[in-house]
Scaffold this motif. Structure first.
Motif, short mmCIF file in Angstrom:
data_model
loop_
_atom_site.label_atom_id
_atom_site.label_comp_id
_atom_site.label_asym_id
_atom_site.label_seq_id
_atom_site.Cartn_x
_atom_site.Cartn_y
_atom_site.Cartn_z
N PHE A 79 -3.39 -2.92 0.64
CA PHE A 79 -3.22 -1.60 1.22
C PHE A 79 -2.64 -0.71 0.13
O PHE A 79 -1.75 -1.12 -0.62
CB PHE A 79 -2.25 -1.66 2.41
N ALA A 80 -3.15 0.51 0.01
CA ALA A 80 -2.63 1.44 -0.99
C ALA A 80 -2.60 2.84 -0.41
O ALA A 80 -3.49 3.23 0.34
CB ALA A 80 -3.48 1.42 -2.26
N SER A 81 -1.56 3.57 -0.75
CA SER A 81 -1.42 4.95 -0.30
C SER A 81 -0.82 5.74 -1.45
O SER A 81 0.25 5.41 -1.96
CB SER A 81 -0.51 5.02 0.92
N TYR A 82 -1.54 6.79 -1.90
CA TYR A 82 -1.13 7.54 -3.08
C TYR A 82 -0.40 8.82 -2.70
O TYR A 82 -0.66 9.42 -1.67
CB TYR A 82 -2.36 7.89 -3.93
N ASP A 83 0.52 9.21 -3.57
CA ASP A 83 1.30 10.44 -3.39
C ASP A 83 2.00 10.47 -2.03
O ASP A 83 1.92 11.44 -1.28
CB ASP A 83 0.41 11.69 -3.53
N CYS A 84 2.68 9.37 -1.71
CA CYS A 84 3.42 9.30 -0.45
C CYS A 84 4.81 9.92 -0.62
O CYS A 84 5.44 9.75 -1.65
CB CYS A 84 3.65 7.85 -0.02
N GLU A 85 5.26 10.58 0.40
CA GLU A 85 6.67 11.00 0.44
C GLU A 85 7.36 10.13 1.47
O GLU A 85 7.09 10.22 2.66
CB GLU A 85 6.78 12.49 0.79
N HIS A 99 1.67 0.41 -3.06
CA HIS A 99 0.67 -0.66 -3.09
C HIS A 99 1.24 -1.90 -2.41
O HIS A 99 2.37 -2.32 -2.71
CB HIS A 99 0.28 -1.02 -4.52
N ASP A 100 0.46 -2.50 -1.54
CA ASP A 100 0.86 -3.73 -0.86
C ASP A 100 -0.32 -4.70 -0.92
O ASP A 100 -1.46 -4.31 -0.66
CB ASP A 100 1.21 -3.41 0.60
N SER A 101 -0.06 -5.94 -1.27
CA SER A 101 -1.14 -6.93 -1.34
C SER A 101 -0.59 -8.32 -1.04
O SER A 101 0.61 -8.57 -1.23
CB SER A 101 -1.81 -6.92 -2.72
N VAL A 112 5.00 -5.73 -2.52
CA VAL A 112 4.94 -4.28 -2.42
C VAL A 112 5.38 -3.70 -3.77
O VAL A 112 6.45 -4.04 -4.29
CB VAL A 112 5.84 -3.74 -1.30
N MET A 113 4.54 -2.83 -4.33
CA MET A 113 4.84 -2.15 -5.60
C MET A 113 4.97 -0.66 -5.32
O MET A 113 4.13 -0.07 -4.64
CB MET A 113 3.75 -2.41 -6.63
N LEU A 114 6.02 -0.05 -5.86
CA LEU A 114 6.27 1.38 -5.68
C LEU A 114 6.27 2.04 -7.06
O LEU A 114 7.15 1.78 -7.88
CB LEU A 114 7.62 1.61 -4.99
N TYR A 115 5.26 2.86 -7.28
CA TYR A 115 5.13 3.56 -8.56
C TYR A 115 5.63 4.98 -8.39
O TYR A 115 5.03 5.77 -7.66
CB TYR A 115 3.67 3.60 -9.03
N GLY A 116 6.72 5.32 -9.05
CA GLY A 116 7.26 6.66 -8.94
C GLY A 116 6.30 7.68 -9.52
O GLY A 116 5.80 7.51 -10.63
N VAL A 117 6.02 8.75 -8.77
CA VAL A 117 5.12 9.83 -9.24
C VAL A 117 5.98 10.90 -9.86
O VAL A 117 6.85 11.49 -9.22
CB VAL A 117 4.30 10.41 -8.07
#
Length: 356
Positions: A79-85, A99-101, A112-117
């Protein structure tokens, strides 16, 4: 002294898997089969402002809010979701790519990976493109018309001499160069709605590859790694060819000093992919197109700004190509990202679009 883990051994001085996980530069959380946090690395502690010990045993939702649709994900799918607040439960907000896999195939454990934007990256650099629109309109009006007069005078001057003057040739060539630059800037002012139509993407890809192979990519093999079951997309065909040729040309130019140049054109269907479209709404964008090359990638100091106008890593670059790619992809309700992935690292431009 020898350390053993998971059936593998390492000599003294070699970091353990736990140490490697702790040192990852990306925030990572390991969830057990109950969906509770089992491990959090150092980057996650900094991002979420909680220690690994404090988060252990808590559900993910007890630490940070999750993106819309996360609860409906399939256990065997990423599961992936971009530009989440996202909202931190202790207060504060984060803007991340989420990102979750599954941790392993068939396992209920997940990563779960959290990439800071960063500011100025991803969707926020569209503001820079809007600023360029105003500059392009002004320059087009104030400069292009006088240029046509200068060029005409140079042509008349060259006709008055027996031998075509080197000076007049230079005037004409430079005026043409500036006019071409203005034309490219004016592309940003074209705000006419795109004529999106349902398309099978593969004939469009084949046409773009044929154009590239007959010209700037002659002699370079473009590998194809396609998902044959990809559903139709809704795109503007001409605009899509334009942006794809642009990305292929960028790849070719990046490979000029590479001994064994490689370009890979790929497609895939990514379940669970979405990105923000404003007002808290999100759009599913499962159709993935990638253009990958084994060139050196963008210089580190501009890698986060590639989609901003006037930013280029090329000596003769104008900084319009990638902003135009982003503009066209956005007009087709998708988004584009740049990354360095794999080992050895390769340059990847990844486009995500909604299915028709």
């Amino acid at each position: 002294m020898v350390y053993a883990r998971g059936g593998m051994s390492a000599v003294e001085g070699t970091p353990s898997f736990a140490e490697l996980f702790a040192g990852l530069p990306v925030a990572a959380l390991v969830l057990d089969e109950a969906g509770c946090i089992a491990h959090a690395n150092g980057a996650a502690e900094l991002l979420l402002n909680q220690s690994d010990r404090a988060m252990r045993g808590l559900s993910l939702e007890q630490v940070v809010s999750v993106p819309p649709g996360y609860g409906d994900r399939r256990d065997d799918r990423a599961f992936a979701s971009y530009d989440c607040e996202l909202q931190l439960r202790r207060g504060g907000r984060l803007r991340v790519d989420f990102h979750d896999s599954p941790a392993t195939h068939g396992s209920a454990w997940r990563v779960v990976m959290l990439y800071g934007v960063r500011d100025g990256h991803s969707g926020s650099h569209a503001a820079g493109a809007r600023a360029a629109i105003g500059a392009a309109a002004m320059l087009g009006h104030e400069i292009k018309n006088p240029l046509s007069g200068i060029r005409g005078a140079a042509q008349l001057l060259s006709g008055d001499v027996d031998d075509r003057s080197v000076l007049t040739d230079l005037i004409i060539a430079e005026v043409d160069r500036i006019a071409a630059l203005i034309d490219r800037m004016q592309d940003f002012t074209d705000d006419r709605p795109r004529k999106l139509q349902v398309q099978n993407i593969y004939p469009v890809l084949a046409h773009a590859v044929q154009l590239a192979s007959a010209g700037f990519a002659r002699g370079i093999v473009i590998e194809e790694r396609f998902d044959p079951s990809l559903p139709p997309v809704r795109i503007d065909r001409d605009a899509f060819v334009q942006l794809l040729v642009n990305l292929l040309k960028n790849a070719v130019e990046a490979l000029e000093q590479v001994d064994r140049p490689r370009i890979i054109l790929g497609t895939a269907y990514r379940h669970g992919m979405s990105h923000g479209v404003g007002n808290g709404e999100r759009r599913a964008v499962p159709i993935e197109l990638t253009v990958t090359d084994n060139g050196p990638g963008a210089p580190a100091d501009i890698a986060g700004h590639l989609f901003e106008p006037f930013v280029s890593g090329k000596r003769e670059g104008r900084g319009f190509g990638l902003p135009m790619v982003e503009k066209l992809v956005g007009e087709m309700n998708g988004f584009v990202r740049y990354a360095r992935e794999g080992y050895p690292p390769m340059t990847v431009f990844r486009i995500h679009l909604p299915r028709a």
